[in-house]
Design an enzyme around this catalytic site. Structure first.
Site, PDB file in Angstrom:
ATOM      1  N   ASP A  53       4.049   0.620  12.308  1.00 39.27           N
ATOM      2  CA  ASP A  53       3.078   0.030  11.966  1.00 39.27           C
ATOM      3  C   ASP A  53       3.242  -1.334  12.144  1.00 39.27           C
ATOM      4  OD1 ASP A  53       1.739   2.156  10.851  1.00 39.27           O
ATOM      5  OD2 ASP A  53       2.288   1.826   8.682  1.00 39.27           O
TER       6      ASP A  53
ATOM      7  N   SER B  99      10.124   7.628  11.437  1.00 37.76           N
ATOM      8  CA  SER B  99       9.691   6.783  10.091  1.00 37.76           C
ATOM      9  C   SER B  99      10.779   7.203   9.068  1.00 37.76           C
ATOM     10  CB  SER B  99       8.329   6.712   9.753  1.00 37.76           C
ATOM     11  OG  SER B  99       7.413   6.546  10.917  1.00 37.76           O
TER      12      SER B  99
ATOM     13  N   SER C 125       4.644  12.910  11.505  1.00 37.78           N
ATOM     14  CA  SER C 125       3.947  11.882  10.647  1.00 37.78           C
ATOM     15  C   SER C 125       4.990  12.072   9.382  1.00 37.78           C
ATOM     16  CB  SER C 125       2.706  11.852  10.248  1.00 37.78           C
ATOM     17  OG  SER C 125       2.461  11.169   8.948  1.00 37.78           O
ATOM     18  N   SER C 126       5.647  10.986   8.838  1.00 38.29           N
ATOM     19  CA  SER C 126       6.539  10.887   7.731  1.00 38.29           C
ATOM     20  C   SER C 126       5.762  11.186   6.326  1.00 38.29           C
ATOM     21  CB  SER C 126       7.460   9.833   7.570  1.00 38.29           C
ATOM     22  OG  SER C 126       6.347   8.577   7.260  1.00 38.29           O
TER      23      SER C 126
ATOM     24  N   GLY D 201      -5.977   7.434   5.378  1.00 44.87           N
ATOM     25  CA  GLY D 201      -5.064   8.670   5.874  1.00 44.87           C
ATOM     26  C   GLY D 201      -4.183   9.027   4.974  1.00 44.87           C
TER      27      GLY D 201
ATOM     28  N   LYS E 123       0.821  -1.256   0.075  1.00 44.33           N
ATOM     29  CA  LYS E 123      -0.012  -0.049   0.050  1.00 44.33           C
ATOM     30  C   LYS E 123       0.708   1.183  -0.149  1.00 44.33           C
ATOM     31  CE  LYS E 123      -2.147   0.993   3.779  1.00 44.33           C
ATOM     32  NZ  LYS E 123      -2.058   2.310   4.501  1.00 44.33           N
ATOM     33  N   SER E 124       1.980   1.363   0.833  1.00 46.07           N
ATOM     34  CA  SER E 124       3.026   2.529   0.855  1.00 46.07           C
ATOM     35  C   SER E 124       3.452   2.683  -0.301  1.00 46.07           C
ATOM     36  CB  SER E 124       3.820   2.250   1.981  1.00 46.07           C
ATOM     37  OG  SER E 124       3.348   2.115   3.223  1.00 46.07           O
TER      38      SER E 124
ATOM     39  N   LYS F 238      -9.009  -2.018   4.229  1.00 48.50           N
ATOM     40  CA  LYS F 238      -8.062  -0.736   4.184  1.00 48.50           C
ATOM     41  C   LYS F 238      -6.585  -1.158   3.767  1.00 48.50           C
ATOM     42  CE  LYS F 238      -6.435   2.876   7.077  1.00 48.50           C
ATOM     43  NZ  LYS F 238      -6.817   3.979   5.890  1.00 48.50           N
TER      44      LYS F 238
ATOM     45  N   ARG G 115      -3.989   4.129  19.080  1.00 46.52           N
ATOM     46  CA  ARG G 115      -3.792   2.725  19.225  1.00 46.52           C
ATOM     47  C   ARG G 115      -3.020   2.034  20.394  1.00 46.52           C
ATOM     48  NH1 ARG G 115      -1.114   2.161  12.660  1.00 46.52           N
ATOM     49  NH2 ARG G 115      -3.468   1.671  11.820  1.00 46.52           N
TER      50      ARG G 115
END
Length: 429
Positions: free
Chosen positions: A311, A195, A167-168, A92, A25-26, A411, A342
């Protein structure tokens, strides 16, 4: 999210199987932005089937072709009250990447998502984009989606500063659009970079697309330049692979083949190979892909810094808890602003097997002294795909494991439950 559930069980404590994972996904989401900005010069192969990727792909294709009033996955692109609205649901990454894309392409639209998405901060990214000339308005609460974009974009500066420890994806969003800016971009990263492997992945993929960059100290510079004709082939998803490492670790014996994964990966989550050595899992790369085998060794690591791979946190913490392994974790700062908080979600669900996750400043300690496995445990997923998949391997320890709202896995890993059945798990609704 519907109020349904499934019951997982596994009569055999051993796991022997071959599982073909979806594309990353990334990588897929980065490649889609490069494809759009290059106007098709960058061709993408083996796209992920994850809902986040389906949403981003659908939004970009709709904007490109003008085909609106369409749905794609749990997202949509609609004309309403004279405005174009892109609803990216719970995605996101799509929110962050489209925020930069819509800004610099001068696309008049409203960008929104689920109620949880409207609670996830985006002010740091919008502030950075405004610094370079973007016109962005908050259509709701200041600092949070939904966002409204105008057709007016005139770059005023090529220098921008952004915090590195939040957040990266904010940094990646800016880097991806940098070559398309008339003046390029000089990005100054303030403080520690969380990250880092994800930023390195972004730059490596941009390099594949012909983009040159310079990274010295805390400054990344990319000048205005054209993309070259190129092809990017997406590797299978290492985040998805992590759940199979967890299954291997909680099995009595295991041998699991994951085809096409490579020893040298752009994905930071490939670090799972080293982390799971501490839990007696051996990784071997063959011509077929990655083979993971349980060696029988007892857990050895007591301290895990997950700053570069947050993650993986839920997976590794749940495995440690299920094995009764008192470990300490750090690098979890971003977990509280993900699909859910989380940290709180882990604390709630681990308590159901008697394990306590204690917060001590920037460190988190597992206390497994009360570990026990009831015959039946119900896991709430909090609209978070990783909660569902990180806790699913507990079915190797619990006779009946109920997973609430199991559809959240679409997702990032739509075939997860089907793949569990291939591995010998029984699923009942």
């Amino acid at each position: 999210m519907s109020d349904n559930s499934l019951i997982l069980s596994k009569s055999d404590a051993d796991t022997f199987c071959t599982i073909q994972l979806t594309g990353s996904k990334s990588e897929s989401n980065r490649a889609l932005i490069l494809n759009a900005l290059s106007k098709g010069k960058v061709v993408v192969n083996n796209l992920s089937s994850a809902d986040d990727t389906v949403i981003l792909n659908g939004a970009l294709r709709g904007l490109e072709t003008g085909k609106v009033n369409a749905t794609f996955g749990s997202g949509s692109l609609m004309h309403s009250d004279g405005e174009l609205t892109a609803n990216i649901g719970p995605a996101g990454t799509a929110m962050r990447f489209l925020t930069a894309y819509l800004s610099v392409t001068g696309t008049a639209a409203v960008l929104t998502g689920t109620e949880r998405m409207k609670q996830r901060p985006i002010g740091i990214l919008t502030d950075a984009l405004r610094q370079i000339g973007a016109e962005i308005q908050y259509a709701g609460k200041e600092g949070f989606p939904p966002l409204r974009f105008s057709t007016n974009f005139q770059q005023t500066t090529n220098k921008v500063s952004i915090r590195g420890n939040v957040s990266s994806q904010y940094i990646t969003a800016l880097l991806l659009v940098a070559p398309s800016l008339e003046k390029g971009l000089e990005l100054h990263i303030e403080g520690e970079l969380t990250s880092r492997p994800y930023v390195e992945m972004t730059l490596a993929m941009m390099e594949e697309a012909g983009i040159r960059y310079n990274w010295e100290g805390a400054v990344i510079s990319i000048h205005s330049q054209d993309f070259k004709d190129s092809q990017i082939t997406i590797e299978p998803d290492w985040s998805a692979a992590s759940y199979w490492y967890a299954i291997a670790a909680l099995s009595r014996e295991s041998r699991i083949l994951l085809p096409y994964l490579k020893p040298r990966s752009l994905q930071g989550d490939s670090r799972i190979t080293q982390i799971m050595e501490h839990f007696g899992i051996q990784s071997s790369f063959t011509d077929e892909g990655l083979e993971i085998v349980k060696t029988g060794n007892t857990p050895g690591g007591t301290f895990f810094d997950l700053k570069d791979c947050p993650d993986l946190a839920q997976t590794v913490i749940v495995v440690s808890a299920a094995l009764g392994h008192n470990a300490t974790f750090t690098g979890l700062e971003t977990l509280k602003i993900k699909e859910t908080d989380r940290i709180k979600a882990l604390q709630n669900e681990l308590a159901k097997i008697g394990v306590v996750l204690k917060e001590d400043g920037e460190q988190y300690h597992l206390d497994c002294s009360g570990l026990h496995f009831p015959e039946r445990v119900t896991i709430e997923t909090y609209e978070d795909h990783r909660m569902a998949m990180a806790f699913a391997p507990l079915a190797l320890k619990v006779q009946q494991l109920e997973i609430k709202e199991p559809e959240v896995v679409v997702k990032s890993y739509p075939n997860f439950w089907n793949d569990l059945q291939k591995a010998g798990f029984t699923i009942n609704s």
